[in-house]
Design a protein around this motif. Structure first.
Motif, short mmCIF file in Angstrom:
data_model
loop_
_atom_site.label_atom_id
_atom_site.label_comp_id
_atom_site.label_asym_id
_atom_site.label_seq_id
_atom_site.Cartn_x
_atom_site.Cartn_y
_atom_site.Cartn_z
N CYS A 27 9.31 1.88 -7.70
CA CYS A 27 10.19 2.23 -6.58
C CYS A 27 10.77 0.99 -5.93
O CYS A 27 11.87 1.04 -5.38
CB CYS A 27 9.42 3.05 -5.56
SG CYS A 27 8.80 4.60 -6.24
N ALA A 28 10.05 -0.11 -5.97
CA ALA A 28 10.51 -1.36 -5.37
C ALA A 28 9.97 -2.53 -6.17
O ALA A 28 8.85 -2.48 -6.67
CB ALA A 28 10.04 -1.46 -3.92
N HIS A 29 10.80 -3.58 -6.29
CA HIS A 29 10.38 -4.78 -7.00
C HIS A 29 11.20 -5.94 -6.47
O HIS A 29 12.42 -5.87 -6.42
CB HIS A 29 10.59 -4.61 -8.51
CG HIS A 29 10.12 -5.77 -9.31
ND1 HIS A 29 10.95 -6.47 -10.15
CD2 HIS A 29 8.92 -6.39 -9.38
CE1 HIS A 29 10.26 -7.45 -10.74
NE2 HIS A 29 9.03 -7.43 -10.27
N SER A 30 10.50 -7.00 -6.05
CA SER A 30 11.17 -8.21 -5.56
C SER A 30 10.23 -9.39 -5.76
O SER A 30 9.13 -9.24 -6.32
CB SER A 30 11.50 -8.05 -4.06
OG SER A 30 10.33 -8.09 -3.29
N ALA A 34 5.64 -5.66 -6.12
CA ALA A 34 6.19 -4.42 -6.64
C ALA A 34 5.35 -3.24 -6.16
O ALA A 34 4.17 -3.39 -5.84
CB ALA A 34 6.23 -4.45 -8.17
N MET A 35 6.00 -2.08 -6.11
CA MET A 35 5.35 -0.84 -5.69
C MET A 35 5.86 0.28 -6.57
O MET A 35 7.06 0.38 -6.83
CB MET A 35 5.68 -0.56 -4.23
CG MET A 35 5.04 0.68 -3.66
SD MET A 35 6.09 2.13 -3.88
CE MET A 35 5.15 3.34 -2.97
N GLY A 36 4.96 1.11 -7.09
CA GLY A 36 5.36 2.22 -7.93
C GLY A 36 4.41 3.38 -7.80
O GLY A 36 3.35 3.29 -7.15
N LEU A 135 2.93 -8.46 -11.47
CA LEU A 135 3.46 -7.53 -12.46
C LEU A 135 4.12 -8.29 -13.61
O LEU A 135 3.92 -7.95 -14.78
CB LEU A 135 4.46 -6.56 -11.82
CG LEU A 135 5.14 -5.59 -12.78
CD1 LEU A 135 4.11 -4.73 -13.51
CD2 LEU A 135 6.13 -4.72 -12.03
N GLU A 136 4.88 -9.32 -13.28
CA GLU A 136 5.54 -10.11 -14.33
C GLU A 136 4.50 -10.70 -15.30
O GLU A 136 4.71 -10.71 -16.52
CB GLU A 136 6.38 -11.23 -13.71
CG GLU A 136 7.56 -10.74 -12.90
CD GLU A 136 7.24 -10.31 -11.47
OE1 GLU A 136 8.19 -10.03 -10.71
OE2 GLU A 136 6.05 -10.22 -11.09
#
Length: 184
Positions: A27-30, A34-36, A135-136
């Motif tokens: 839902c969000a990644h910066s 990240a959030m999912g 996450l990366e």
């Protein structure tokens, strides 16, 4: 790399059993993380009607019965409705790239309980979160495959079929995946 709106597909060698065969919509990644939401692990012990009753939300005659999932290990007591972008409640809805929204207010639950609300919806209890660069690193380690989401994987298919369907969308037969990670 901005992966918001993409899905993560867990590889068989992923070491965390909480994410085995998971499909997660980011839902969000910066640069801050990240959030999912996991879209294929049902919260079988928590039907939507029971959740509404617990929250004191009256269920109308036209109430919709949406699926309840375990969105991830973070804040399991908090609910997030992932839904089509045909419904929003102002500041309580976050736009997710790809034509979706995520809403974390009682207003969306009340709308669904009365037979209204978004055309497509699922509820996630908790979420999946990553710190900066985490996450990366997991993607580089081959823990996850990244793909474009399809509505049927998020909303329509039975949960047990979502992981293999997401893999097939990339042209991968799940039976050909090895549980061992490695590099050629």
């Amino acid at each position: 790399m901005d992966l918001a709106g993409k899905i993560l597909i867990a590889m068989p060698a992923l070491g965390d059993p909480r994410f085995a065969r998971s499909v997660i919509l980011l839902c969000a990644h910066s640069g801050e993380g990240a959030m999912g939401l996991v879209v294929n692990h049902p919260a079988e012990a928590t039907p939507f009607a029971t959740l509404l009753e617990t929250l004191g939300i009256p269920r109308g005659a036209d109430a919709r019965d949406i699926r309840v999932h375990l969105g991830g290990p973070v804040e399991r007591g908090r609910g997030f409705v992932l839904h089509s972008d045909d419904w929003a409640c102002g500041e309580g809805s976050m736009v997710v790239p790809g034509g979706l929204r995520m809403t974390a207010t009682l207003e969306v639950l009340e709308a669904l309980a009365s037979g209204g609300g978004p055309a497509q919806a699922m509820l996630a209890l908790g979420y999946s979160g990553w710190g900066p660069g985490q996450l990366e690193g997991e993607i580089r380690r081959n823990d996850w495959l990244v793909a474009d989401p399809r509505d049927e994987v998020i909303f329509a298919l039975p949960d047990a079929q979502k992981w293999s369907s997401a893999l097939r969308s990339l042209g991968i037969d799940p039976l050909t995946l090895s549980p061992m990670a490695g590099r050629a």
